[in-house]
Design a protein around this motif. Structure first.
Motif, PDB file in Angstrom:
ATOM      1  N   SER A  18       5.341  14.585  77.482  1.00 44.56           N
ATOM      2  CA  SER A  18       6.766  14.569  76.634  1.00 44.56           C
ATOM      3  C   SER A  18       6.898  16.005  76.218  1.00 44.56           C
ATOM      4  O   SER A  18       6.091  16.868  75.986  1.00 44.56           O
ATOM      5  N   THR A  19       8.162  16.268  76.490  1.00 48.68           N
ATOM      6  CA  THR A  19       8.469  17.829  75.686  1.00 48.68           C
ATOM      7  C   THR A  19       8.757  17.728  74.484  1.00 48.68           C
ATOM      8  O   THR A  19       8.748  18.596  73.807  1.00 48.68           O
ATOM      9  N   SER A  20       8.902  16.609  73.705  1.00 54.36           N
ATOM     10  CA  SER A  20       9.636  16.469  72.330  1.00 54.36           C
ATOM     11  C   SER A  20       8.361  15.714  71.435  1.00 54.36           C
ATOM     12  O   SER A  20       8.190  15.947  70.379  1.00 54.36           O
ATOM     13  N   ASN A  27       0.216  13.953  76.353  1.00 54.42           N
ATOM     14  CA  ASN A  27       0.505  15.394  76.022  1.00 54.42           C
ATOM     15  C   ASN A  27      -0.987  15.683  75.484  1.00 54.42           C
ATOM     16  O   ASN A  27      -1.866  16.701  75.640  1.00 54.42           O
ATOM     17  N   GLY A  49      11.556  20.430  82.147  1.00 58.48           N
ATOM     18  CA  GLY A  49      11.459  21.134  81.019  1.00 58.48           C
ATOM     19  C   GLY A  49      10.225  22.033  80.967  1.00 58.48           C
ATOM     20  O   GLY A  49       9.306  22.135  81.974  1.00 58.48           O
ATOM     21  N   ILE A  51       6.212  22.927  78.495  1.00 63.63           N
ATOM     22  CA  ILE A  51       5.413  22.436  77.345  1.00 63.63           C
ATOM     23  C   ILE A  51       4.368  23.573  77.049  1.00 63.63           C
ATOM     24  O   ILE A  51       3.762  24.081  78.094  1.00 63.63           O
ATOM     25  N   LEU A  56       7.225  21.790  83.601  1.00 66.58           N
ATOM     26  CA  LEU A  56       6.777  20.504  83.847  1.00 66.58           C
ATOM     27  C   LEU A  56       7.025  20.184  85.327  1.00 66.58           C
ATOM     28  O   LEU A  56       8.356  20.769  85.718  1.00 66.58           O
TER      29      LEU A  56
END
Lengths: 455, 233
Positions: A18-20, A27, A49, A51, A56
């Motif tokens: 996840s990027t968020s 992650n 995106g 990280i 990614l």
């Protein structure tokens, strides 16, 4: 199926990063392996995106290099699509972390991923699991590194249906100094199950003992497990949960009520020399003992202690676990007696269990161990080494191990598990003599050898 | 030396008995015994009849004491229904018991067989969910569940498995002979249990469980005195 890519990968894709959300399982897995393991790790998320400045990949198929293994941590409804992509890319195997399959009633989704993988002969672990931990290679447990106590590299292969029990047992292994070759949480065990794991570990040169935590077998699976165990050249230790007496009350025949699971399971394990542990404490002791000695014995123990009390405690524990303490030959007693330090010759008790007293020195212990191991009635020596005696040196562990090795019979030691006595413990352990941190623990280690197939 | 067979294939008549019992869900004792006899196991001679004349002609050959049992599709557990009378030693007693037994629910026939003295053991089989056919062995009789002194092994068994089963019982001395009493003929017992385990492998798809209880063991025989076969639904 070749499982080498899966269990010893050089490259790995983590799908679902996840990027968020930093604490997302994908992650945690990506960060841990990217930063701390030699495996080259590629983060994947269809949305793309970044990280930590790394881009990614939008699909595993976009990765240019060969991918040995993929960790799939996406929502259950996307798993089949991701699986197809992995197969198309030529990935060697997968760990499916995602939950939301049979365990939540979604059997249809589970069958779909089973069919996709089966058609392509694509091996995977899970779903609904923690995956694998192979020291020096890879770690797909989505638990932050700082929260886990991980055992070092060693020769115990461990397979668990429950991720929680697996992690907890690893902490226990680490505490007892037992190393792991590979730990696998098999979760819903849709593709790789216990029987496949026996096959893998049997041919894996890094594994000497195979341990299982099992909650249940499917119809007829127990028989398949036994058939594989019988062909396996390595000791198998098993902890079985859920052997309750429930559900047999309404049995319609004597046999059905006499042969409930709580009775059938242990008896069949014994029949085929699978070493069943009654609890997690036994599981730990059995693994340690069988990782040092892979030949079973009938259990005839010779005990050496430096305190009468310890000898008696050990003898009681032996009785409890049906381990015989045979009478020693008179010739053995006479030989030991003349070689003892004159000061203890008349106060030492030379019947089994032998009490050398707190006035003994290294040589008394070494001599007694040597002749006790040579006695034809004795198959194994238990050395209860309380290091408080002034005559015991820091070298006693290494020296006693040498005696056991020369005589070719197993020795098991008890030394209190304290930093102060580490040098003695290491003296044993580095020379492949298992050390228990309690007298009963030492007796349990002999019990493991008795439960295993006698040579 | 008795030789263990390598398999216990069901013959046509055995299959017929199983097929005929399917609707009842279990095999009536006389049928179960016939089946065991067809497969070569030792069962006592018996007469199954409702005619006193036939009983008398049977008794003229065997003599007393005898055992009388009610055979009824309604009675699965005979002891609980007082449907078994052992040690009958006179014609008078036998007639009295037959009159009582025939009044039991669903009793169509009476089974009479000679009374055999010896050590009572149970040999059972169960189709286990996880392991398939397993064999149970222990001290038999009506109190087996109370003592619960039994051993379990996965079928098929090897002769060594039988020895280890006996060895693991608390009552192993009763099997081997105790205080001047003759023990069990181990060769015959081993032969029986190994062959029974092979038989059970053949029945895997048909049965839920089998009780051979008691099997009466003497110095030269192991006789299956009662057999109950529960069929899988």
């Amino acid at each position: 199926m070749d499982l080498k890519c899966l269990f010893k990968p050089s490259t790995m894709a983590v799908i679902g990063v996840s990027t968020s959300q930093d604490s997302h399982p994908a992650n945690v897995i990506y960060n841990k392996n990217h930063l701390r393991y030699p495996v080259k790790t590629f983060p994947v998320n269809p949305k793309g995106g970044f990280i930590n400045r790394a881009a990614l990949y939008q699909s595993v198929e976009d990765i240019k290099e060969k991918v040995d293994m993929a960790v799939i941590a996406v929502r259950s409804e996307f798993v089949s699509k991701v699986l197809e992509q992995c197969i198309k890319k030529g990935v060697g195997g997968a760990v499916i972390i995602s939950g939301g399959f049979a365990e939540t009633g979604n059997l249809k989704l589970q069958n779909r991923i089973a069919d996709i993988a089966k058609e392509a002969s694509f091996p995977f672990i899970g779903p609904n699991c923690l995956g694998i931990y192979a020291p020096d290679y890879v770690d797909t447990f989505f638990l932050p590194g700082e929260r886990i106590i991980s055992p070092d590299k060693g020769n115990v292969g461990f397979v668990s249906q429950s991720g929680g029990v697996l992690v907890d047992q690893m902490v226990k292994f680490a505490g007892q100094g037992i190393g792991i070759s590979l730990a696998v949480s098999i979760g819903n065990k849709v593709c790789l199950r216990e029987t496949e794991m026996i096959e893998w570990f049997d041919q894996d040169v890094e594994t000497k003992v195979i341990a299982f935590y099992i909650e249940g077998f499917e119809k007829g699976e127990g028989r398949k497990f036994i058939e594989k165990a019988e062909q396996c050249s390595k000791p198998i230790v098993i902890l079985k949960a859920g052997k309750s007496k429930k559900g047999i009350e309404a049995a319609s025949s004597h046999t059905a009520s006499l042969a409930g699971d709580y009775k059938v399971f242990p008896e069949i394990m014994k029949q085929y020399h699978v070493v069943e542990a009654d609890n997690e404490y036994e599981l730990t002791s059995f693994c340690e003992s069988l990782s040092c000695y892979s030949d079973g014995i009938n259990g005839n123990i010779g005990i050496i202690s430096l305190s009468g009390g310890h000898g008696v405690i050990a003898a009681d524990a032996c009785e409890l676990h049906s381990l015989p303490i045979p009478v020693i030959e008179q010739e053995t007693i006479d030989t030991i007696k003349v070689k003892l330090t004159p000061g203890i010759r008349d106060i030492a008790s030379l019947v089994n269990p032998i009490d050398l007293t707190g006035s003994s020195v290294d040589n008394d212990i070494l001599t007694s161990a040597m002749y006790l191991l040579r006695d034809k009635n004795i198959e194994c020596v238990l050395a209860l080494l309380i290091p408080y005696s002034p005559g015991v040196s820091a070298d006693i562990g290494a020296k006693l191990s040498q005696v056991a090795r020369n005589e070719g019979k197993p020795m098991i030691a008890y030394v209190p598990n304290e930093d102060k006595y580490k040098i003695i413990i290491e003296g044993f352990e580095l020379n492949n003599v298992p050390v228990a941190s309690s007298v009963e623990g030492a007796v349990l280690m002999v019990k493991a050898l008795k439960r295993y197939r006698p040579c | 030396m008795l030789k263990e067979k390598s398999s216990q294939k069901l013959n046509k008549d055995s299959k017929k008995i199983l097929a005929n019992s399917k609707s009842l869900g279990w095999v009536l004792e006389p049928d179960a015994k016939a089946l065991m006899r067809l497969q070569g196991f030792d069962i006592p001679d018996f007469v199954l009849t409702d005619s006193l004349k036939e009983i008398e002609s049977f008794l003229s050959k065997t003599g007393y004491p005898v055992v009388a049992k009610a055979v009824s599709e309604k009675i699965l557990h005979k002891t609980e229904h007082q449907a078994v009378v052992t040690g009958i030693s006179s014609k008078e007693q036998l007639y009295k018991e037959i009159t009582r037994l025939t009044k039991l629910e669903g009793c169509k026939n009476i089974l009479i067989e000679p009374m055999i003295q010896g050590i009572e053991v149970i040999i059972g089989a169960k189709n286990d969910f996880q392991f398939g056919p397993v064999i149970v062995f222990g001290i038999g009789g009506t109190s087996v569940e109370i003592y619960n002194d039994t051993a379990v092994r996965m079928a098929p068994l090897k002769p060594d498995d039988v020895l280890s089963m006996v060895e693991s019982l608390k009552a192993k001395k009763i099997i081997s002979g105790y205080r001047g009493m003759a023990g069990v003929n181990m060769e015959i017992l081993t032969h029986l249990i190994v062959n029974f385990s092979l038989f059970v492998m053949e029945l895997e798809n048909d049965i839920e469980s089998v009780d051979l209880n008691p099997v009466i063991c003497t110095r030269d025989r192991c006789v299956i005195v009662d057999a109950r076969i529960m069929l899988s639904s």
